[in-house]
Design a protein around this motif. Structure first.
Motif, mmCIF file in Angstrom:
data_model
loop_
_atom_site.group_PDB
_atom_site.id
_atom_site.type_symbol
_atom_site.label_atom_id
_atom_site.label_comp_id
_atom_site.label_asym_id
_atom_site.label_seq_id
_atom_site.Cartn_x
_atom_site.Cartn_y
_atom_site.Cartn_z
ATOM 1 N N ILE A 104 0.736 -1.199 0.043
ATOM 2 C CA ILE A 104 -0.008 -0.004 0.066
ATOM 3 C C ILE A 104 0.980 1.280 -0.080
ATOM 4 O O ILE A 104 0.748 2.132 -0.769
ATOM 5 C CB ILE A 104 -0.984 0.108 1.147
ATOM 6 N N VAL A 133 -0.944 -5.428 2.638
ATOM 7 C CA VAL A 133 -1.997 -6.561 2.955
ATOM 8 C C VAL A 133 -1.211 -7.673 2.717
ATOM 9 O O VAL A 133 -0.525 -7.958 1.780
ATOM 10 C CB VAL A 133 -3.079 -6.360 1.965
ATOM 11 N N TYR A 196 -9.315 -2.854 2.526
ATOM 12 C CA TYR A 196 -8.291 -3.682 2.055
ATOM 13 C C TYR A 196 -8.636 -5.173 2.326
ATOM 14 O O TYR A 196 -7.884 -6.036 1.864
ATOM 15 C CB TYR A 196 -6.884 -3.171 2.641
#
Length: 243
Positions: A104, A133, A196
């Protein structure tokens, strides 16, 4: 089969039979269970007894209800043993799953007072902040943010440890990880976590915070990490001893 002459409660017998069918894969993740009425007619028992058995299975996370559709077999939760310090990648590989990450952000930021205290560095020292993630077989399981001191890890790029940060520390930098302090608490998912982790609004999550130290004379903090795990996918376990 249900034995009505047994001293074992009927709801418990039904509960154990359904569990057995799940464990032997006669019922697989995503399968729809028979309705309460169908169970009641099959075994000539009351729907209240069936409902008690199903409620217990829901509490254990083995099945889940969808309003208007029925009760379904849940995916098996990942178990993490808290008695040892392992990485997410190691945990997944040990289960025969393929770990991966979706980056991210990757930045160097100035440490605030709280982060500086946690990592035993000076305020305004640069810290590498990595947010990603964590996935198992391409399914999102956790949202993780790592903070690590630039004074220790130096210049680096994400490709060097995109699979495992611990591998990078131990194999690339030749550090030895000693121990960590960890806390876990229950929470409800934030908007970012919903996005997410692909979960619904206010879904239950498990929030873990860990500070990890090197195995050296100074016991140097090497990382502070926060991880939010999907409560429908993850559970933690540990062996406890009575002194």
């Amino acid at each position: 089969m249900i034995n009505k002459q047994s001293h074992i409660p009927i709801y418990y017998q039904l509960e154990e039979e359904i569990k057995s069918m799940i464990h032997t894969k006669q019922l697989k993740a995503g399968d729809l269970l028979p309705s309460e009425r169908e169970y009641a007619e099959k075994y000539a028992i009351s729907r209240m007894t069936v409902r008690q058995a199903i409620n217990n299975l829901v509490k254990e996370g083995l099945v889940y209800r969808v309003k208007g559709k029925g009760t379904f077999v849940a995916d098996k939760k990942f178990e993490q043993d808290l008695s040892g310090l392992t990485s997410f990648s190691e945990d997944m590989r040990n289960r025969g799953l393929s770990p991966s990450n979706r980056l991210i952000s990757f930045d160097f930021i100035e440490a605030d007072e709280q982060l500086a205290s946690t990592l035993s560095i000076s305020p305004t020292d640069l810290v590498c902040k990595i947010k990603r993630v964590r996935l198992a077989n391409n399914e999102p399981v956790a949202l993780e943010t790592i903070y690590t001191p630039r004074t220790i890890v130096g210049e680096m790029n994400y490709q060097e440890f995109s699979h495992s940060f611990y591998d990078f520390l131990e194999k690339k930098l030749h550090f030895k990880i000693g121990f960590g302090y960890q806390t876990i608490e229950a929470s409800l998912a934030s908007e970012e976590e919903e996005k997410y982790l692909n979960i619904k609004k206010n879904s239950p999550v498990l929030v873990m915070e860990r500070t990890t130290f090197l195995q050296n004379e100074e016991q140097t903090p090497i990382e502070f990490v926060t991880s939010t795990y999907r409560a429908d996918k993850y559970k933690f376990k540990m062996k406890m001893k009575r002194d």
